[in-house]
Design a protein around this motif. Structure first.
Motif, mmCIF file in Angstrom:
data_model
loop_
_atom_site.group_PDB
_atom_site.id
_atom_site.type_symbol
_atom_site.label_atom_id
_atom_site.label_comp_id
_atom_site.label_asym_id
_atom_site.label_seq_id
_atom_site.Cartn_x
_atom_site.Cartn_y
_atom_site.Cartn_z
ATOM 1 N N VAL A 183 59.363 40.981 -46.298
ATOM 2 C CA VAL A 183 60.105 41.150 -45.042
ATOM 3 C C VAL A 183 59.313 42.012 -44.064
ATOM 4 O O VAL A 183 59.211 41.705 -42.869
ATOM 5 C CB VAL A 183 61.494 41.769 -45.326
ATOM 6 N N MET A 184 58.725 43.092 -44.561
ATOM 7 C CA MET A 184 57.985 43.986 -43.687
ATOM 8 C C MET A 184 56.743 43.314 -43.106
ATOM 9 O O MET A 184 56.402 43.511 -41.928
ATOM 10 C CB MET A 184 57.589 45.260 -44.454
ATOM 11 N N VAL A 185 56.060 42.497 -43.904
ATOM 12 C CA VAL A 185 54.880 41.782 -43.407
ATOM 13 C C VAL A 185 55.266 40.798 -42.310
ATOM 14 O O VAL A 185 54.616 40.711 -41.255
ATOM 15 C CB VAL A 185 54.166 41.057 -44.570
ATOM 16 N N VAL A 186 56.366 40.068 -42.538
ATOM 17 C CA VAL A 186 56.807 39.100 -41.532
ATOM 18 C C VAL A 186 57.205 39.819 -40.242
ATOM 19 O O VAL A 186 56.842 39.397 -39.124
ATOM 20 C CB VAL A 186 57.982 38.261 -42.082
ATOM 21 N N GLN A 187 57.945 40.918 -40.369
ATOM 22 C CA GLN A 187 58.383 41.650 -39.186
ATOM 23 C C GLN A 187 57.193 42.269 -38.442
ATOM 24 O O GLN A 187 57.146 42.271 -37.203
ATOM 25 C CB GLN A 187 59.372 42.745 -39.584
ATOM 26 N N ALA A 201 56.119 41.503 -34.627
ATOM 27 C CA ALA A 201 55.935 42.552 -33.621
ATOM 28 C C ALA A 201 54.564 42.459 -32.980
ATOM 29 O O ALA A 201 54.416 42.657 -31.762
ATOM 30 C CB ALA A 201 56.127 43.923 -34.285
ATOM 31 N N ASP A 202 53.554 42.159 -33.787
ATOM 32 C CA ASP A 202 52.203 42.042 -33.246
ATOM 33 C C ASP A 202 52.086 40.861 -32.275
ATOM 34 O O ASP A 202 51.401 40.941 -31.252
ATOM 35 C CB ASP A 202 51.207 41.893 -34.393
ATOM 36 N N ALA A 210 61.629 44.376 -33.940
ATOM 37 C CA ALA A 210 61.020 43.970 -35.209
ATOM 38 C C ALA A 210 60.537 45.192 -35.996
ATOM 39 O O ALA A 210 60.669 45.258 -37.231
ATOM 40 C CB ALA A 210 59.854 43.016 -34.950
ATOM 41 N N LEU A 211 59.991 46.172 -35.307
ATOM 42 C CA LEU A 211 59.535 47.386 -35.981
ATOM 43 C C LEU A 211 60.709 48.167 -36.557
ATOM 44 O O LEU A 211 60.605 48.764 -37.642
ATOM 45 C CB LEU A 211 58.741 48.252 -35.011
#
Length: 365
Positions: free
Chosen positions: A183-187, A191-192, A205-206
């Motif tokens: 989940v954190m990688v996707v978010q 964000a990027d 997203a962050l």
């Protein structure tokens, strides 16, 4: 360590007891009438043999085979010189050796013991004594072998329990970290992508990334408290069926819309609730990883003494979960099996991938 994985050690106090016991039971030698030598000569020979026997008994734990052989030969010599003297110490040493060493090493010593104990009686045509000594040898050896077998079983059980506990810890850590990190990688990637053109969406997203990290830390704290020996167990409740909605929302926010349907009601043990939650969590993590841009449907049905879990994604651009080298599917199957249930996973006929598990409400833990 022996071939059966069990190491038996003779404590110093038991060695001292063996030495003292051998002296005590041999004391009648000094009041018996010698058979082959004069009184003075017989007593000198007896003292020498008993000293050798005591030294061998003291080294029994360090050199068990040599010490046992020496004691058996001393026993044979004493029987030759003193026919009325029984080989009691030899039986104790034979039993101890069968406990100290694996059966493959103890069997040859059993043959030596039979020859050393029964031989003098046979040479003196004491048939009844020879038969009794033979039975005593077999009994002493079997007692020692049984004690060693019990010890080996206990070692194997402890080792198996440790392996199962390690597997449980690895499975829990995988389920918590794999989902959260995905989940954190996707978010973070989302964000990027929009950081320059839509800063507000990037910040959202962050924030979701931060929330996922905090949830993972909370679960990890609880989990680590449960595995610590001195844990006080106040790390918070473990996930239940009620937390599935929050799980679906976090996956939806990460870019994989989730439709959650819960049917039925009933008293579901906490272990089963945790298992169902982890299965859904891992299945959604796989869908998020392997079916980006798709959607997922989750069905949890309680009824008939069973919890039915069905998680399906509708296909995406990534590879099928079944073609990867990860341990996610293996972990889900192990979880279901530990709870007395079954799990099947594979491509759905209409596209996508489906995981389905059936876990009895009264499943074993």
């Amino acid at each position: 360590m022996g071939g059966d994985g069990y190491t038996a050690r003779l404590a110093p106090r038991w060695r001292r007891l063996l030495v003292a016991g051998s002296v005590v039971v041999s004391a009648p030698l000094f009041v018996l009438e010698p058979a082959l030598l004069g009184v003075a000569g017989a007593r000198i020979v007896a003292v020498l043999l008993l000293a050798v026997q005591a030294a061998a008994l003291w080294s029994l734990d360090v050199r068990p085979r040599a010490a046992t052989a020496v004691v058996l030969l001393v026993s044979a010599g004493l029987q030759v010189l003193f026919p009325a003297f029984g080989p009691g110490v030899a039986f104790v040493v034979l039993c101890t050796y069968a406990w100290l060493r694996p059966a493959g090493e103890a069997l040859p010593v059993l043959g030596l013991a039979v020859a050393a104990v029964c031989g003098p009686a046979l040479g003196q045509q004491r048939w009844l004594a020879a038969g009794l000594w033979l039975g005593a040898c077999l009994l002493a050896w079997s007692w020692g072998a049984q004690a060693r077998a019990r010890g080996a079983r206990q070692v194997a059980q402890r080792r198996q329990a440790a392996l199962e506990e390690r597997a449980r810890i690895a499975r829990e850590l995988h389920d918590v970290l794999s989902h959260t990190v995905s989940v954190m990688v996707v978010q973070a990637a989302a964000a990027d992508d929009v950081f320059d053109i839509n800063p507000a969406k990037a910040r959202e997203a962050l924030r979701r990334t931060e929330e996922a990290g905090r949830q993972a830390l909370a679960e990890l704290r609880w989990f680590l408290r449960t595995v610590r020996e001195d844990g006080d167990g106040d790390g918070g409740p473990q996930p239940t069926l009620a937390d599935l909605e929050r799980l679906g929302q976090s996956v939806s926010a990460a870019g994989l819309p989730v439709d959650l349907v819960r049917e039925g009601d009933g008293d579901v043990p906490s272990a089963v609730q945790l298992g169902v939650y982890r299965i859904v969590q891992e299945a959604l993590t796989n869908a998020l990883r392997h079916a980006p841009g798709s959607r997922a449907a989750v069905l949890v049905r309680v009824g008939g003494g069973t919890v039915l879990v069905r998680v399906r994604d509708f296909g995406g651009s990534g590879p099928s979960p079944g073609k990867g080298g990860g341990q996610g599917l293996v972990g889900m199957r192990e979880r279901a099996a530990l709870l007395g249930g079954t799990l099947a996973a594979g491509p759905h006929p209409d596209g996508g991938f489906q995981v389905e598990a059936a876990i009895p409400v009264g499943g074993r833990v």
